[in-house]
Enzyme design. Sequence first.
Site, PDB file in Angstrom:
ATOM      1  N   CYS A   2       0.944  -1.201   0.092  1.00  0.00           N
ATOM      2  CA  CYS A   2       0.170   0.288  -0.016  1.00  0.00           C
ATOM      3  C   CYS A   2       0.622   1.222  -0.167  1.00  0.00           C
ATOM      4  O   CYS A   2       2.099   1.691  -0.053  1.00  0.00           O
ATOM      5  CB  CYS A   2      -1.058   0.176   1.443  1.00  0.00           C
ATOM      6  SG  CYS A   2      -2.313  -1.113   1.189  1.00  0.00           S
ATOM      7  N   ARG A  27       4.315  -0.509  -4.365  1.00  0.00           N
ATOM      8  CA  ARG A  27       3.459  -1.200  -3.440  1.00  0.00           C
ATOM      9  C   ARG A  27       1.928  -1.697  -3.864  1.00  0.00           C
ATOM     10  O   ARG A  27       2.034  -2.378  -2.352  1.00  0.00           O
ATOM     11  CB  ARG A  27       3.424   0.030  -2.162  1.00  0.00           C
ATOM     12  CG  ARG A  27       5.260   1.280  -2.267  1.00  0.00           C
ATOM     13  CD  ARG A  27       4.815   2.278  -1.827  1.00  0.00           C
ATOM     14  NE  ARG A  27       4.180   1.494  -0.018  1.00  0.00           N
ATOM     15  CZ  ARG A  27       5.773   1.959   1.336  1.00  0.00           C
ATOM     16  NH1 ARG A  27       6.944   2.259   0.027  1.00  0.00           N
ATOM     17  NH2 ARG A  27       5.629   1.324   2.007  1.00  0.00           N
ATOM     18  N   TRP A  76      -2.530  -2.487  -1.546  1.00  0.00           N
ATOM     19  CA  TRP A  76      -2.059  -4.324  -1.574  1.00  0.00           C
ATOM     20  C   TRP A  76      -3.318  -4.702  -1.016  1.00  0.00           C
ATOM     21  O   TRP A  76      -3.256  -4.551   0.312  1.00  0.00           O
ATOM     22  CB  TRP A  76      -0.707  -4.259  -1.185  1.00  0.00           C
ATOM     23  CG  TRP A  76      -0.459  -6.153  -1.585  1.00  0.00           C
ATOM     24  CD1 TRP A  76       0.203  -6.576  -2.625  1.00  0.00           C
ATOM     25  CD2 TRP A  76      -0.365  -7.343  -0.301  1.00  0.00           C
ATOM     26  NE1 TRP A  76       0.370  -7.439  -2.238  1.00  0.00           N
ATOM     27  CE2 TRP A  76      -0.313  -7.910  -1.202  1.00  0.00           C
ATOM     28  CE3 TRP A  76      -0.831  -6.764   0.928  1.00  0.00           C
ATOM     29  CZ2 TRP A  76      -0.441  -9.348  -0.473  1.00  0.00           C
ATOM     30  CZ3 TRP A  76      -0.938  -8.185   1.797  1.00  0.00           C
ATOM     31  CH2 TRP A  76       0.385  -9.175   1.052  1.00  0.00           C
ATOM     32  N   ASN A 102      -1.796   3.081   4.818  1.00  0.00           N
ATOM     33  CA  ASN A 102      -1.541   1.586   4.939  1.00  0.00           C
ATOM     34  C   ASN A 102      -0.696   1.034   6.428  1.00  0.00           C
ATOM     35  O   ASN A 102      -0.390   1.379   6.700  1.00  0.00           O
ATOM     36  CB  ASN A 102       0.491   1.869   4.561  1.00  0.00           C
ATOM     37  CG  ASN A 102       1.011   0.440   4.005  1.00  0.00           C
ATOM     38  OD1 ASN A 102       1.044  -0.200   4.058  1.00  0.00           O
ATOM     39  ND2 ASN A 102       2.421   1.179   4.512  1.00  0.00           N
ATOM     40  N   GLY A 103      -0.959  -0.401   6.160  1.00  0.00           N
ATOM     41  CA  GLY A 103      -1.373  -0.835   7.653  1.00  0.00           C
ATOM     42  C   GLY A 103      -2.216  -1.709   8.035  1.00  0.00           C
ATOM     43  O   GLY A 103      -2.804  -2.214   7.201  1.00  0.00           O
ATOM     44  N   GLU A 486      16.224 -19.155  -5.213  1.00  0.00           N
ATOM     45  CA  GLU A 486      16.749 -17.682  -6.084  1.00  0.00           C
ATOM     46  C   GLU A 486      15.782 -17.946  -7.534  1.00  0.00           C
ATOM     47  O   GLU A 486      14.793 -17.237  -7.850  1.00  0.00           O
ATOM     48  CB  GLU A 486      17.583 -17.377  -6.350  1.00  0.00           C
ATOM     49  CG  GLU A 486      17.384 -15.552  -6.947  1.00  0.00           C
ATOM     50  CD  GLU A 486      15.976 -14.524  -6.135  1.00  0.00           C
ATOM     51  OE1 GLU A 486      16.274 -14.830  -4.894  1.00  0.00           O
ATOM     52  OE2 GLU A 486      16.429 -13.599  -6.764  1.00  0.00           O
ATOM     53  N   LYS A 490      11.848 -16.652  -8.366  1.00  0.00           N
ATOM     54  CA  LYS A 490      11.764 -15.817  -9.830  1.00  0.00           C
ATOM     55  C   LYS A 490      10.792 -16.532 -10.409  1.00  0.00           C
ATOM     56  O   LYS A 490      10.097 -15.719 -11.163  1.00  0.00           O
ATOM     57  CB  LYS A 490      13.350 -15.921 -11.069  1.00  0.00           C
ATOM     58  CG  LYS A 490      13.901 -14.576  -9.854  1.00  0.00           C
ATOM     59  CD  LYS A 490      13.801 -13.241  -9.617  1.00  0.00           C
ATOM     60  CE  LYS A 490      12.538 -12.196  -8.579  1.00  0.00           C
ATOM     61  NZ  LYS A 490      13.720 -12.045  -8.042  1.00  0.00           N
ATOM     62  N   GLU A 493       7.489 -16.716  -9.239  1.00  0.00           N
ATOM     63  CA  GLU A 493       6.603 -15.264  -8.898  1.00  0.00           C
ATOM     64  C   GLU A 493       6.090 -14.417  -9.806  1.00  0.00           C
ATOM     65  O   GLU A 493       5.151 -13.789 -10.262  1.00  0.00           O
ATOM     66  CB  GLU A 493       7.554 -13.982  -8.093  1.00  0.00           C
ATOM     67  CG  GLU A 493       8.791 -13.940  -8.261  1.00  0.00           C
ATOM     68  CD  GLU A 493       9.294 -13.254  -6.880  1.00  0.00           C
ATOM     69  OE1 GLU A 493       8.786 -12.378  -7.008  1.00  0.00           O
ATOM     70  OE2 GLU A 493      10.798 -12.974  -7.442  1.00  0.00           O
ATOM     71  N   HIS A 509      15.701 -38.289  -1.422  1.00  0.00           N
ATOM     72  CA  HIS A 509      14.449 -38.211   0.329  1.00  0.00           C
ATOM     73  C   HIS A 509      13.926 -38.099  -0.267  1.00  0.00           C
ATOM     74  O   HIS A 509      13.529 -37.965   0.690  1.00  0.00           O
ATOM     75  CB  HIS A 509      15.894 -37.639   1.068  1.00  0.00           C
ATOM     76  CG  HIS A 509      17.168 -37.819   1.313  1.00  0.00           C
ATOM     77  ND1 HIS A 509      17.553 -39.023   2.233  1.00  0.00           N
ATOM     78  CD2 HIS A 509      18.749 -37.225   1.146  1.00  0.00           C
ATOM     79  CE1 HIS A 509      19.256 -39.664   2.278  1.00  0.00           C
ATOM     80  NE2 HIS A 509      19.272 -38.488   0.742  1.00  0.00           N
ATOM     81  N   LYS A 608       5.891  -4.744  -3.342  1.00  0.00           N
ATOM     82  CA  LYS A 608       7.958  -4.360  -3.770  1.00  0.00           C
ATOM     83  C   LYS A 608       8.459  -4.811  -2.113  1.00  0.00           C
ATOM     84  O   LYS A 608       8.459  -5.121  -2.010  1.00  0.00           O
ATOM     85  CB  LYS A 608       8.145  -3.426  -4.315  1.00  0.00           C
ATOM     86  CG  LYS A 608       9.709  -3.918  -4.963  1.00  0.00           C
ATOM     87  CD  LYS A 608      10.180  -3.430  -5.903  1.00  0.00           C
ATOM     88  CE  LYS A 608      11.551  -4.030  -6.067  1.00  0.00           C
ATOM     89  NZ  LYS A 608      11.689  -5.055  -6.019  1.00  0.00           N
TER      90      LYS A 608
HETATM   91  C1  F6R Z   1      11.509 -11.388  -4.902  1.00  0.00           C
HETATM   92  C2  F6R Z   1      11.404  -9.837  -3.603  1.00  0.00           C
HETATM   93  C3  F6R Z   1      11.120 -10.367  -3.025  1.00  0.00           C
HETATM   94  C4  F6R Z   1      11.996  -9.544  -1.509  1.00  0.00           C
HETATM   95  C5  F6R Z   1      10.780  -9.674  -0.194  1.00  0.00           C
HETATM   96  C6  F6R Z   1      12.407  -9.053   0.701  1.00  0.00           C
HETATM   97  O1  F6R Z   1      11.685 -10.711  -5.742  1.00  0.00           O
HETATM   98  O2  F6R Z   1      11.202  -9.195  -4.220  1.00  0.00           O
HETATM   99  O3  F6R Z   1      11.010 -12.056  -2.024  1.00  0.00           O
HETATM  100  O4  F6R Z   1      12.893  -9.809  -1.765  1.00  0.00           O
HETATM  101  O5  F6R Z   1       9.888  -9.171   0.012  1.00  0.00           O
HETATM  102  O6  F6R Z   1      12.369  -7.530   0.853  1.00  0.00           O
HETATM  103  P1  F6R Z   1      13.103  -6.463   0.556  1.00  0.00           P
HETATM  104  O7  F6R Z   1      14.439  -7.384   0.099  1.00  0.00           O
HETATM  105  O8  F6R Z   1      12.795  -4.907   0.340  1.00  0.00           O
HETATM  106  O9  F6R Z   1      13.260  -6.740   2.765  1.00  0.00           O
END
Ligand code: F6R
Length: 613
Positions: A2, A27, A76, A102-103, A486, A490, A493, A509, A608
């Site tokens: 948000c 956001r 969000w 936001n919260g 990772e 990627k 998501e 296993h 994000k």
């Molecule tokens: C994946 C991604 C998220 C962030 C996670 C932590 O591509 O961007 O998994 O890595 O939400 O966010 P930060 O790094 O901002 O604490």
Amino acid sequence: MCGIVGCIGHEKSVAFLLEGLEKLEYRGYDSAGIAVHGGDELKVYKARGKLENLRNLLNGNSSSYSLKAGIGHIRWATHGVPNETNAHPHISSENKVSIVHNGIIENYKELKRELSERGVEFKSQTDTEVIAHLIEDFLNQGHEFCDAIRHALKKLDGAYALGVIFKEDPETLYAARKSAPLIVGVGKNRNFIASDAPAILEHTKRVIYLEDNEIAQIKSSSYKILDLEGNILKKKVETLPWEPVSVSKMGYKHFMLKEIHEQPDVIRQTLFDKLRSTDQPLNLKEVKLTRQQLENLDRIQVIACGTSLHAALVGKYLIEEFTGVPVDVEASSEYIYKRAIVSKNSITIGVSQSGETADTLTAIKQAKAKGSHVLVITNRPDSTMAREADSLLPVNAGFEVSVAATKSYSAQLMAFYLLAIFLAEIKNSLPAERIEEYKKELIQLPQKIEMILSNKEKIHECAIKFHNTRNFIYIARGINFPVALEGALKLKEISYINATGYPAGELKHGPIAMLDETIPVLSVLAPGKVYEKVLSNSEESKARNANMIAVTSEENEHLEQVFDFIINIPYTDEVFSPILTTIPLQLLAYYIAEFLGKDIDQPRNLAKSVTVE
Ligand code: F6R
């Protein structure tokens, strides 16, 4: 998670709010809305989905009294489905108060019950709406505007960044914060509020960081910051360390692709700043511990979420390998509900692109409260985490717009390489010649990434072949195991394909039971300690008819027999391989999502900056 914006004294308030929201779209994008003064009432416009829908709604219908207060929100969803009713701004029953939030208000059900019993009708399913009604309730009891907010805030449990406007106080914008980011932008005859700097950077670089339990009462040419008792506080006006953000894709189809291609320069810049010569010891002056404290350091704990957690796992491997100091890595969301164990000679490292992730912020606060020195590795030196830090190691990847993190991850890896070398030099735990070789190899990495980026055909082919698959498996061992995690993250998501990263030795296993000709298995095969082991785990998968893909710098006939696709990358020492092996996995995820026509920069259900627990 948000985003909120607000302004007072701006002659084009609607345009400002829309532009500000555009900069905060990372956001959340479940809905967008604004509230402005129009005639003798508060006018609220909101639309489900992306900001574009709000823009369309407002087209030719954005009349408002300019110069008066206005607020905006990008959502969000946490409580209540993403629809127009649940979109912010919310407005009180008698239309006297409008708010953006936001919260999460944790006691909203209790408050809603109390207010409903007194006849207040709720329109939405959100936790936020109670705040608007509560403030109005205090207004109706005879409190003036700011006091009504203060009294309402005292009844709230949970987290909030709030923007508030009143029908009968059109010359004032109010804001408040507790455990969610909010800044006040100080302009010339106009002032602003925002969840994050990009929303206001074009208008001012002068800001006040609101702290928890502070309220801002903002007019066009003045402001007051108060505590919850109504006392006026003295606050410093600081200068943002940023230039206005370019939101240009620079000819790339998506921000994610642009940011993937920025990685060589991000690494070059870090090395230019920190590694001036390969035969002199590194001086990480950002680490505010004495030489004695560093020499005595005997344990490190690292806390992070998501992609930052994966960077931290690579960091664990590096620091342990280079210094012999044990490193525990934990997801922040797990850390915060356990007994925090800190010892005299230990430190805590928090890793976060945004510096605002709620779980990581809580975790570092807990560690700090227990007496641990907290070092923060972040891409945002202006963030709440940066301000909490005892030592701040900024990673300088530049603004990352795409929700899926790429360049910030590479920059975090670089921070760990530098930190591991720095500690090894202080602790004398590696031969000087080895350290010098390592530094020389670090300098070669940007060029090697460029070679991968200019040779993407195989990755493309692989994406064409597998974009319709429903399940993907990534395997690796040692320092590349976090890369498998990772790569899988990627893909999940941005393409919504189920993907899992495993330590290659764990397949047998359990997970191997899933394998058949429908499942691709991608092996990260960096020459070094575990190369043969990962190869033999790959052969076990091949024997179960899986489609095999390798990311490797090796080229030989045997590999050609085992793998259906081989994505070649340049050679580097195993300890640096994550910097290179990650790149094809980012690109593979990108191309698969592109073939599937997904919304790559703004994947569904994500935001994000995750500022709620
Ligand atoms: C994946 C991604 C998220 C962030 C996670 C932590 O591509 O961007 O998994 O890595 O939400 O966010 P930060 O790094 O901002 O604490």
